[in-house]
Design an enzyme around this catalytic site. Structure first.
Site, PDB file in Angstrom:
ATOM      1  N   HIS A   1      -2.914   5.922  -6.174  1.00  0.00           N
ATOM      2  CA  HIS A   1      -3.525   4.724  -6.757  1.00  0.00           C
ATOM      3  C   HIS A   1      -3.714   3.598  -5.752  1.00  0.00           C
ATOM      4  CE1 HIS A   1      -3.268   6.351 -10.774  1.00  0.00           C
ATOM      5  NE2 HIS A   1      -1.968   6.544 -10.660  1.00  0.00           N
TER       6      HIS A   1
ATOM      7  N   GLU B   1       5.522  13.789 -15.869  1.00  0.00           N
ATOM      8  CA  GLU B   1       4.721  12.737 -16.491  1.00  0.00           C
ATOM      9  C   GLU B   1       4.047  13.172 -17.792  1.00  0.00           C
ATOM     10  OE1 GLU B   1       2.933  10.018 -13.173  1.00  0.00           O
ATOM     11  OE2 GLU B   1       2.470  12.082 -12.604  1.00  0.00           O
TER      12      GLU B   1
END
Length: 266
Positions: free
Chosen positions: A53, A158
């Protein structure tokens, strides 16, 4: 045994973790080598360069690795994807540890390990006569012999799928540990950032307990709730808890200046 800067950092970092120590670290998301130096100079055990990210790609990573060469701070890299080329190039540049996002199945984790480790443990491509990690080819044999032992690999849990496959993922002998991304995990459970809900806490606690029972390293991104904040995570057995980022530190500093100015004005 002769070594190289990349190996020395990697071996020292892995020794700390394997001995049960907690390690101090922060995210590098802006891709700036100057900012990376500012944070490393404080004495961080590791800097977590975010290629998933964060800004900057492999060239930005290379600049940060070179900038941190004079510091003992290890470089952990969150990969942008599961591509074997990304793994290989991050390690060739000089990464000491890998954090792999969105690992849902043991086959994915196994493939990452295969790409990250030299034969016979894996199938990492060998270019030790030229890469930065091998002192630009000045220490090819030394690097090849010790690179596997100097590498730490963590995968991120996740999703409910990854939780359901956790036993098989933890069974991989060369996998060092598990890192929970609470934002993604809660979102995939349909309860984005509802960290205080019993359903989320039950899953989080289960992943932590099973990871520690397997003798693996546990880490997580902290959130400001009792037990899930930095102190609570470390107290409950986590070792890798990045406590901030270049962005958050800058935001906090700038916001503090504004708040102080406004308070003086009143």
């Amino acid at each position: 045994m002769p070594s190289t800067p990349t190996l020395e950092k990697g071996l020292a970092f892995r020794r700390k973790l394997k001995s049960g120590q907690t390690v101090s670290g922060a995210w590098s998301t802006l891709g700036s080598p100057e900012v990376a130096c500012l944070m490393a100079r404080a004495g961080l055990d590791y800097l977590l360069v975010d290629l998933e990210h964060g800004r900057g790609g492999l060239e930005g990573l290379a600049a940060q690795v070179q900038a941190l060469a004079a510091f003992e701070t290890a470089v952990m890299v969150r990969l942008p994807d599961h591509d074997a080329g990304s793994v290989k190039r991050a390690l060739d540049i000089g990464a000491n540890a890998l954090l792999v996002p969105q690992v849902d199945r043991p086959e994915q984790a196994s493939a990452i390990l295969d790409a990250a480790l030299f034969p016979t443990e894996g199938r990492r491509g060998v270019a030790v006569g030229a890469i930065a990690a091998a002192d630009w080819g000045y220490a090819p044999d030394i690097y090849y012999e010790a690179a596997n032992d100097a590498l730490t690999v963590l995968v991120q849990v996740e999703s409910p799928e990854s939780v359901s496959n956790l036993t098989e993922i933890l069974a991989l002998p060369r996998l060092d540990g598990i890192f929970v991304g609470p934002n993604d995990l809660s979102a995939s459970m349909g309860m984005f950032r509802q960290f205080e809900t019993p359903a989320f806490r039950q899953v989080f606690d289960e992943v932590r307990a099973r990871t520690l029972e397997a003798g693996k390293i546990f880490g997580a991104l902290p959130v400001p709730l009792p037990g899930l904040d930095v102190d609570g995570l470390f107290a409950s057995g986590a070792q890798v808890v990045p406590a901030g980022s270049d962005q958050s530190l800058l935001r906090a500093g700038a916001s503090g200046i504004v708040a102080s100015h406004e308070a003086r004005g009143q």
